[in-house]
Design an enzyme around this catalytic site. Structure first.
Site, PDB file in Angstrom:
ATOM      1  CG  LEU A  53      -2.294  -0.539   1.199  1.00 47.87           C
ATOM      2  CD1 LEU A  53      -2.969  -0.384   2.561  1.00 47.87           C
ATOM      3  CD2 LEU A  53      -3.136   0.110   0.121  1.00 47.87           C
ATOM      4  CG  ASP A  54       0.859   4.054  -3.223  1.00 48.06           C
ATOM      5  OD1 ASP A  54       1.768   3.250  -3.492  1.00 48.06           O
ATOM      6  OD2 ASP A  54       0.078   4.526  -4.074  1.00 48.06           O
TER       7      ASP A  54
END
Length: 308
Positions: A53-54
């Site tokens: 996930l960013d």
């Protein structure tokens, strides 16, 4: 690294449990940061994640501890669900709010019909060009690393499936630089490998005003949803893991074997498989023990990972 077997700590001092944990990732943390935290909580280095996930994103990040790390590569291929905010009227170098602005175009007055038509073009099986600052490798080097070094990167489009794309709210706003923008609250259900940042970028391009992602929350990875996710602080207080058998039964089709066939499978014999959905299948013994993750090849079971 030592492991637990049958619920008992293995010799060598590593008493970390085998299983999955569903973390509600906080904003500002990389997926590696979360893995590092969980290594400290579980007191083992054998921790991995099923899909990144960013840093700006929050929500479901599935981690495996101990032998459960061997499930992660297969879990990473499952469908994912997101809630996001797209800002129409501005492009950024990263296709999200963390990057510098590259263009601004007034985006008030967009009709709902135009927005829905642009959304329809990005629903279903589509060809998507990943964000230039993604982790896609170009000649062995991550695309984001090349961009940071000032290189111009052109990535090839790849097939993805966006099975559901819903717009819940359309709101006209003013950006910090005064640009009239339109914010969309959306939910997206998509295949592994889909970039929601790229969806925002392409939606803006289709409407002729540019677009980028301003907020992202992953609400589901395969069968694991945000309702069962816990924060790192909660895991710090009490490390409760989803046992291997429970995790496998929840994520994959189940194949229950009688004792004789269970022993043969564990000894590497390729058994004939019944008709089951394509992809990895979780094989269980008569006592409910999770034996292996297998896949049908030529009508017989090929082991992907053995756990018995």
């Amino acid at each position: 690294m030592t492991e637990q077997k049958n619920g008992k700590p293995a010799r060598g001092g590593d008493s970390a449990p085998d299983g999955l944990v569903v973390v509600d990732k906080p904003a500002g943390f990389t997926s590696h940061d979360v893995v590092a935290k969980m290594r400290g909580i579980a007191r083992t280095r054998r921790v991995g994640h099923a899909g990144t996930l960013d840093p700006m994103a929050t929500g479901v990040l599935v981690l495996g501890i101990g032998r459960a790390t061997r499930l992660l590569g297969h879990l990473a291929l499952t469908e994912k669900e997101y809630v996001a905010t797209v800002r129409l009227g501005q492009n950024t170098v990263t296709d999200d709010a963390e990057g510098d602005l590259t263009s601004s175009t007034p985006a008030h007055g967009l009709s709902r019909e135009a927005v829905d038509a642009a959304v329809a073009l990005q629903t279903g099986a589509v060809m998507q060009v990943p964000s230039k600052v993604s982790a896609v490798k170009v000649d062995g080097k991550r695309s984001y690393a090349r961009v940071r070094e000032g290189e111009e990167v052109e990535l090839a489009a790849r097939p993805v499936t966006i099975s559901s794309f819903l717009v819940h709210d359309v709101r006209e706003e003013r950006a910090e630089d005064g640009t009239p923008v339109t914010d969309l609250l959306i939910t997206v259900t998509c295949s592994s490998g889909t970039y929601v940042r790229a969806i925002a970028r392409d939606l803006g391009a289709e409407l002729g005003v540019g677009g980028h992602l301003t907020a992202l929350r992953r609400t589901r990875v395969g069968p694991y949803g945000v309702a069962e996710a816990r924060t790192l602080e909660q895991f710090q207080e009490s490390l409760e893991v989803m046992p291997l058998a429970t995790a496998a039964a929840k994520a994959f089709p189940r194949w229950d074997l009688p004792e004789r066939e269970a022993k043969l499978l564990c000894h590497g014999v390729r058994l004939a498989m019944p008709e089951l959905p394509a992809g990895p299948v979780a094989a269980f013994g008569p006592d409910g023990r999770f034996l292996a993750l297998v896949e049908e090849r030529g009508g017989k079971a090929k082991s992907l990972a053995v756990f018995a």
